[in-house]
Motif scaffolding. Sequence first.
Motif, PDB file in Angstrom:
ATOM      1  N   THR A 221       0.828  -1.213   0.000  1.00  0.00           N
ATOM      2  CA  THR A 221       0.000   0.000   0.000  1.00  0.00           C
ATOM      3  C   THR A 221       0.853   1.250   0.000  1.00  0.00           C
ATOM      4  OG1 THR A 221      -1.649  -1.225   1.293  1.00  0.00           O
ATOM      5  CG2 THR A 221      -1.896   1.166   1.197  1.00  0.00           C
ATOM      6  N   LEU A 222       1.951   1.204   0.746  1.00  0.00           N
ATOM      7  CA  LEU A 222       2.852   2.351   0.835  1.00  0.00           C
ATOM      8  C   LEU A 222       3.419   2.706  -0.537  1.00  0.00           C
ATOM      9  CD1 LEU A 222       3.758   3.990   3.322  1.00  0.00           C
ATOM     10  CD2 LEU A 222       5.829   2.614   3.376  1.00  0.00           C
ATOM     11  N   LEU A 223       3.764   1.701  -1.311  1.00  0.00           N
ATOM     12  CA  LEU A 223       4.306   1.939  -2.642  1.00  0.00           C
ATOM     13  C   LEU A 223       3.245   2.556  -3.552  1.00  0.00           C
ATOM     14  CD1 LEU A 223       6.709   1.680  -4.554  1.00  0.00           C
ATOM     15  CD2 LEU A 223       5.973  -0.667  -5.053  1.00  0.00           C
ATOM     16  N   GLU A 224       2.005   2.109  -3.427  1.00  0.00           N
ATOM     17  CA  GLU A 224       0.918   2.697  -4.215  1.00  0.00           C
ATOM     18  C   GLU A 224       0.750   4.184  -3.881  1.00  0.00           C
ATOM     19  OE1 GLU A 224      -2.651   0.507  -3.595  1.00  0.00           O
ATOM     20  OE2 GLU A 224      -1.783  -1.432  -4.202  1.00  0.00           O
ATOM     21  N   ILE A 225       0.758   4.494  -2.575  1.00  0.00           N
ATOM     22  CA  ILE A 225       0.622   5.896  -2.155  1.00  0.00           C
ATOM     23  C   ILE A 225       1.777   6.730  -2.691  1.00  0.00           C
ATOM     24  CG2 ILE A 225       0.611   7.428  -0.140  1.00  0.00           C
ATOM     25  CD1 ILE A 225      -0.723   5.132   1.426  1.00  0.00           C
ATOM     26  N   PHE A 226       2.989   6.182  -2.601  1.00  0.00           N
ATOM     27  CA  PHE A 226       4.184   6.861  -3.089  1.00  0.00           C
ATOM     28  C   PHE A 226       4.018   7.244  -4.560  1.00  0.00           C
ATOM     29  CE2 PHE A 226       9.091   6.492  -2.377  1.00  0.00           C
ATOM     30  CZ  PHE A 226       9.198   7.875  -2.490  1.00  0.00           C
ATOM     31  N   ASN A 227       3.576   6.309  -5.378  1.00  0.00           N
ATOM     32  CA  ASN A 227       3.413   6.568  -6.807  1.00  0.00           C
ATOM     33  C   ASN A 227       2.323   7.602  -7.076  1.00  0.00           C
ATOM     34  OD1 ASN A 227       5.254   4.915  -8.511  1.00  0.00           O
ATOM     35  ND2 ASN A 227       4.390   3.238  -7.326  1.00  0.00           N
ATOM     36  N   VAL A 228       1.242   7.531  -6.323  1.00  0.00           N
ATOM     37  CA  VAL A 228       0.159   8.509  -6.505  1.00  0.00           C
ATOM     38  C   VAL A 228       0.647   9.914  -6.182  1.00  0.00           C
ATOM     39  CG1 VAL A 228      -2.072   9.277  -5.601  1.00  0.00           C
ATOM     40  CG2 VAL A 228      -1.711   6.857  -6.130  1.00  0.00           C
ATOM     41  N   LEU A 229       1.374  10.048  -5.072  1.00  0.00           N
ATOM     42  CA  LEU A 229       1.879  11.362  -4.669  1.00  0.00           C
ATOM     43  C   LEU A 229       2.850  11.930  -5.698  1.00  0.00           C
ATOM     44  CD1 LEU A 229       2.507  10.714  -0.852  1.00  0.00           C
ATOM     45  CD2 LEU A 229       0.597  11.960  -1.879  1.00  0.00           C
ATOM     46  N   LEU A 230       3.697  11.059  -6.263  1.00  0.00           N
ATOM     47  CA  LEU A 230       4.692  11.525  -7.233  1.00  0.00           C
ATOM     48  C   LEU A 230       4.061  11.862  -8.585  1.00  0.00           C
ATOM     49  CD1 LEU A 230       7.674   9.090  -6.479  1.00  0.00           C
ATOM     50  CD2 LEU A 230       7.402  11.469  -5.777  1.00  0.00           C
ATOM     51  N   SER A 231       2.868  11.373  -8.824  1.00  0.00           N
ATOM     52  CA  SER A 231       2.214  11.664 -10.108  1.00  0.00           C
ATOM     53  C   SER A 231       1.448  12.984 -10.085  1.00  0.00           C
ATOM     54  CB  SER A 231       1.250  10.524 -10.466  1.00  0.00           C
ATOM     55  OG  SER A 231       0.167  10.478  -9.549  1.00  0.00           O
ATOM     56  N   MET A 232       1.350  13.592  -8.913  1.00  0.00           N
ATOM     57  CA  MET A 232       0.582  14.844  -8.792  1.00  0.00           C
ATOM     58  C   MET A 232       1.335  15.994  -9.452  1.00  0.00           C
ATOM     59  SD  MET A 232      -0.742  14.453  -4.837  1.00  0.00           S
ATOM     60  CE  MET A 232      -1.671  15.967  -4.860  1.00  0.00           C
ATOM     61  N   VAL A 233       0.593  16.822 -10.168  1.00  0.00           N
ATOM     62  CA  VAL A 233       1.159  18.014 -10.801  1.00  0.00           C
ATOM     63  C   VAL A 233       1.013  19.189  -9.838  1.00  0.00           C
ATOM     64  CG1 VAL A 233       1.019  19.585 -12.767  1.00  0.00           C
ATOM     65  CG2 VAL A 233       0.529  17.134 -13.075  1.00  0.00           C
ATOM     66  N   ASN A 234       2.102  19.951  -9.649  1.00  0.00           N
ATOM     67  CA  ASN A 234       2.115  21.081  -8.720  1.00  0.00           C
ATOM     68  C   ASN A 234       1.543  20.713  -7.347  1.00  0.00           C
ATOM     69  OD1 ASN A 234       3.140  22.814 -10.752  1.00  0.00           O
ATOM     70  ND2 ASN A 234       1.054  23.147 -11.522  1.00  0.00           N
ATOM     71  N   PRO A 235       2.107  19.716  -6.694  1.00  0.00           N
ATOM     72  CA  PRO A 235       1.559  19.274  -5.403  1.00  0.00           C
ATOM     73  C   PRO A 235       1.751  20.334  -4.325  1.00  0.00           C
ATOM     74  CG  PRO A 235       3.677  18.230  -5.811  1.00  0.00           C
ATOM     75  CD  PRO A 235       3.315  18.964  -7.066  1.00  0.00           C
ATOM     76  N   PRO A 236       0.808  20.458  -3.402  1.00  0.00           N
ATOM     77  CA  PRO A 236       0.958  21.412  -2.301  1.00  0.00           C
ATOM     78  C   PRO A 236       2.028  20.941  -1.317  1.00  0.00           C
ATOM     79  CG  PRO A 236      -1.018  20.087  -1.994  1.00  0.00           C
ATOM     80  CD  PRO A 236      -0.481  19.734  -3.350  1.00  0.00           C
ATOM     81  N   ILE A 237       2.432  21.828  -0.418  1.00  0.00           N
ATOM     82  CA  ILE A 237       3.517  21.518   0.518  1.00  0.00           C
ATOM     83  C   ILE A 237       3.140  20.369   1.450  1.00  0.00           C
ATOM     84  CG2 ILE A 237       2.767  23.206   2.234  1.00  0.00           C
ATOM     85  CD1 ILE A 237       6.396  22.254   1.296  1.00  0.00           C
ATOM     86  N   GLU A 238       1.829  20.167   1.693  1.00  0.00           N
ATOM     87  CA  GLU A 238       1.401  19.065   2.555  1.00  0.00           C
ATOM     88  C   GLU A 238       1.818  17.713   1.986  1.00  0.00           C
ATOM     89  OE1 GLU A 238      -0.842  22.625   3.489  1.00  0.00           O
ATOM     90  OE2 GLU A 238      -0.589  21.535   1.588  1.00  0.00           O
ATOM     91  N   VAL A 239       1.899  17.620   0.654  1.00  0.00           N
ATOM     92  CA  VAL A 239       2.335  16.376   0.019  1.00  0.00           C
ATOM     93  C   VAL A 239       3.794  16.089   0.359  1.00  0.00           C
ATOM     94  CG1 VAL A 239       2.776  15.268  -2.217  1.00  0.00           C
ATOM     95  CG2 VAL A 239       0.624  16.490  -1.826  1.00  0.00           C
ATOM     96  N   ALA A 240       4.588  17.133   0.472  1.00  0.00           N
ATOM     97  CA  ALA A 240       5.993  16.941   0.847  1.00  0.00           C
ATOM     98  C   ALA A 240       6.100  16.268   2.212  1.00  0.00           C
ATOM     99  CB  ALA A 240       6.719  18.282   0.855  1.00  0.00           C
ATOM    100  N   ASP A 241       5.208  16.628   3.141  1.00  0.00           N
ATOM    101  CA  ASP A 241       5.232  15.994   4.465  1.00  0.00           C
ATOM    102  C   ASP A 241       4.927  14.505   4.363  1.00  0.00           C
ATOM    103  OD1 ASP A 241       5.786  18.435   5.648  1.00  0.00           O
ATOM    104  OD2 ASP A 241       3.674  18.910   5.991  1.00  0.00           O
ATOM    105  N   LEU A 242       3.998  14.130   3.503  1.00  0.00           N
ATOM    106  CA  LEU A 242       3.669  12.714   3.319  1.00  0.00           C
ATOM    107  C   LEU A 242       4.841  11.963   2.688  1.00  0.00           C
ATOM    108  CD1 LEU A 242       0.011  13.088   1.941  1.00  0.00           C
ATOM    109  CD2 LEU A 242       0.681  12.513   4.270  1.00  0.00           C
ATOM    110  N   VAL A 243       5.436  12.557   1.656  1.00  0.00           N
ATOM    111  CA  VAL A 243       6.566  11.911   0.973  1.00  0.00           C
ATOM    112  C   VAL A 243       7.741  11.756   1.929  1.00  0.00           C
ATOM    113  CG1 VAL A 243       8.229  12.131  -0.904  1.00  0.00           C
ATOM    114  CG2 VAL A 243       5.834  12.730  -1.295  1.00  0.00           C
ATOM    115  N   LYS A 244       7.977  12.773   2.728  1.00  0.00           N
ATOM    116  CA  LYS A 244       9.095  12.707   3.688  1.00  0.00           C
ATOM    117  C   LYS A 244       8.883  11.564   4.676  1.00  0.00           C
ATOM    118  CE  LYS A 244       9.271  15.700   7.007  1.00  0.00           C
ATOM    119  NZ  LYS A 244       9.404  16.950   7.775  1.00  0.00           N
ATOM    120  N   LEU A 245       7.665  11.367   5.141  1.00  0.00           N
ATOM    121  CA  LEU A 245       7.389  10.265   6.064  1.00  0.00           C
ATOM    122  C   LEU A 245       7.632   8.911   5.394  1.00  0.00           C
ATOM    123  CD1 LEU A 245       4.196  11.484   7.970  1.00  0.00           C
ATOM    124  CD2 LEU A 245       6.433  10.954   8.967  1.00  0.00           C
TER     125      LEU A 245
END
Length: 739
Positions: free
Chosen positions: A176-200
Motif C-alpha cells: 500500500t505504501l508503494l501505491e501511495i508513493f506513486n500517486v503522490l509523485l504523479s501529482m502536478v504542482n503538489p501542495p507543501i502538505e504532500v511533501a510531508d507525506l513523501v518525507k514520512l
Amino acid sequence: MDLPTLASVLQLALSTNPDDRKAGEERLNQLHTVPGHLVGLLQIIVTPTVDIAVRQVASIHFKNLLSRHWKPSDGGDQICDADKRTIRENILEALVHAPPIIRVQIGDGLKTLILSDYAERWPTLLSTVNANLRSQDQQRIYGALYALRILTRKYEFKDDDERTPLYQIIETTFPTLLEIFNVLLSMVNPPIEVADLVKLICKIFWSSTYLEIPVQLHDTQIFTAWMACFHNLLERPVPQEGQPVDLEQRKAWGWWKVKKWTVHIMNRLFNRFGDPKNAKPENRPFAQLFQSQFAGKFLESHFTLLSVIRQGGYLPDRVINLVLQYLSTSISKSATYQLLKPRLDIILFEIIFPLMCFNDVDDRLWHEDPHEYVRKGYDIIEDMYSPRTAAINFISELVRKRGKENLQKFLAFIVEIFGRYDAALPGQKSYRQKDGGLLAVGALSDKLKQTEPYKSQLEQMLVQHVFPEFSSPVGHLRAKAAWVSGQYASIPFKDQRHFSSAMHSMVSALKDPELPVRVDSVVALRSFVEACKDLQELRPILPQLLDEFFKLMNEVDNEDLVFTLETIVDKFGEEMAPYALGLCQNLAAAFWKCIQSSEDEDEDESGALAAVGCLRAISTILESISSLPHLFPQIEPIVLPMMQKMLTKDGQDVFEEILEIVSYMTYFSPTISIEMWSLWPLIVSAVEDWAIDFFDNILTPLDNYVSRSTEHFLTCKSPDYQQSLFKMISSSQILRTVI
C-alpha cells in the motif's frame, strides 16, 4: 472530574497571574492519579470547540503523563488498565484530527505507547494503521504514516532475532505504501502538505532498510519500483513557489527535506550494498543488482543536483554534503569511477574547489560572531553538514584511491592559484582562492609528506606560499597559515631557521586582534612544540606564552587549547614547577567556567569536553611535578572542590579523570589531609552506584590511593585517624575483591 471543570483547571494553569497559575498546576498534579483523567485530557485535546490554548496545554500535560507513568517499569503511580485501553483505542484517531500545533505532542505520546506496548499489548495497531493507509482521506493517511514511522524506527537498530515484528510490518503495509508513493509523485504542482507525506515515506523506508534489506524487498520487480520512485524524487526540481527567503527556514522547507532524505537513503544503500565483494553472502545477489542497475543511474542524478551549484543556484548544505559523500563512494568502485572520470575536471575545479574557499557566510560569521565561527570550526558534528568538509573528504579519497591519475593535476591547479595570487597587485589579490588553496595543501598533508617529488619540496612550498601569510592583512589567511603550518611542523626542515621563524610567528599570532587567528595559532602550536628539538627557543618566553594561553581559555571553551597546554607541560616536565600552582589555578577556573557553560546550554557539549580537557591537563601537571611532593599541599585547596563536586552523580562522565587526580594527590603528597579523607565516602558511594560501568577505570587509581594510605598507617599518631585509615583500607580490599 467533568470536562468543563477540567478545562477550567487547564485554563487556570495558563493564567498570567502567578498565584492562579500555580494553583492550576498543583491541581493538575493532584489529578494525574485519578482514573479517567488521561481520557478526559484526550477528549479536550480533540474537541474543536475548546480554546486552542487550552487544548495545547492539555496535550503537553497528556504527553508528559504518558512519558512518566505509562511504562510499568517506570515505577510510581500507574495508569489504570481501563484508561490504557481507551487511550490505545483513540490516540491514533486523535492524531488524525489534531491541528499541527498539537499533533507533535500527541505524536510523542503515541511514540511512548508504541515503544512500550507494541506488539504484545497492542496487537491491533498494525491493522488499524493499514486500514487508514487504504483510506482516501489525506489526514488519515498522514496519521497512519506518522504511526508507521514510529513503528519502523522502533526496530531500526535491532538485531536480526528482534526484527521479526518489522518484517510483519513491511509485509502488511509496504504494498500500500508503494501505491501511495506513486500517486503522490504523479501529482502536478503538489501542495507543501504532500511533501510531508513523501518525507514520512522516505523515513519509513530508511528505518526499514537501515541494517538489512528485508527479504520482502529482494524481489527485483518490487525493489525496482521503489528505486524508480526515489529516482523520480532526485530528478524532479524542487518547486520554486513557496520557498522561504530566509536560508535557515529554506533548508527546513518540506521539499528540501524530501530531497535530503532521498539522497540520504541512496548514500546508505550505496555504502552498504554498492560492492558485491564486500556484501554478506545472502545479500550478494541484491548488491549485484544495485551495482549493475542503480548505482550509476543515481550517480547521474547526483551530477544533475551538483550542476545547480555551478549555475549559482541553491542547495542546502546537508544535501551538498550527502551528494559529495555519494561521489566519494563512487571513486573506489570501478563501474561508477568510469562514469565519474570524464566529469572530474568540472567537479574538481568548478564545484569542489569553490566549496573549499572562504565565502560570504564565513565572512559574515567571522566578523559578526567570531566565537561561533571558532565553535563551528572545531565541532565534529558540524562536519556532518558541512559542504567544505565533504569537499575535503572527496579530494582526500580521490588522491588516496586514484592518486596517480589526479594528484599531479590537482596540485598543478593549486600552484596556478598561488602563482596568480603572488603576481597580482595588493588590491587585486584573490584572498579567498588563496584560502582554498591553503586548505587543500593542508588537507593533503599526509599524502604529500609520503609522496615524491612533493615530499622534498614541502619546505620550499611553506616558505614561499604559507609562512608569508602570517603577516597577511586578511585575518582568515593568517589563521589558515597557522593551521597549514601545524600540519607540516613535523617534516625534516633542511634549514632550521625556517622552523624557528614559523614557530615564533605562531607565538606572535597569540596576540592577533582576531579571535579565530589566536585559536588556530594555539592549536597549531602544539605540533611545533612536539616537533621542537631545542626547547631553549621557547623557554625564555614560557611565562608570556602561558599568560596568553589563559587569556584565550577565558574567552573560548575549546578542548584543543587544553591539548596544546598538556603538550607544553609534558615537554617541559619538572621545569613547569614554578608555574604549577598558577597553571592549576587557571585550569580550575577554566573548569568551573566550562561546567557552568555546559549546565546552562544542555545541547552544547563543547563546554563539557573542554572541562574534561582541563582535568586531563591538571593530571599532566601533577605527574610532571611528582618528584616535588612539597607542591601538592599547595595545590590541594585548588583541586579539592572539583573532586568533591565531581565524585557525585554530577561527575559521572569524568569519574576516571577525577580519580586519577585523587590518585596523584594521595600517592605523591607528603601527607594525606583530613580534607582529602572526606573524599573516601564519596568514592565508595560512587562505586556502589556505578561499579558495573566503571570497573576497568577505577582499579588502578584505587590501588594507588590504598597503597599510599597504607604507608601513612604506621606513622600517623591520632587514634581516630588510625581507625579511619584502617576502615578505609579494609573497605577498599573488600571492594576490590567484589570488583
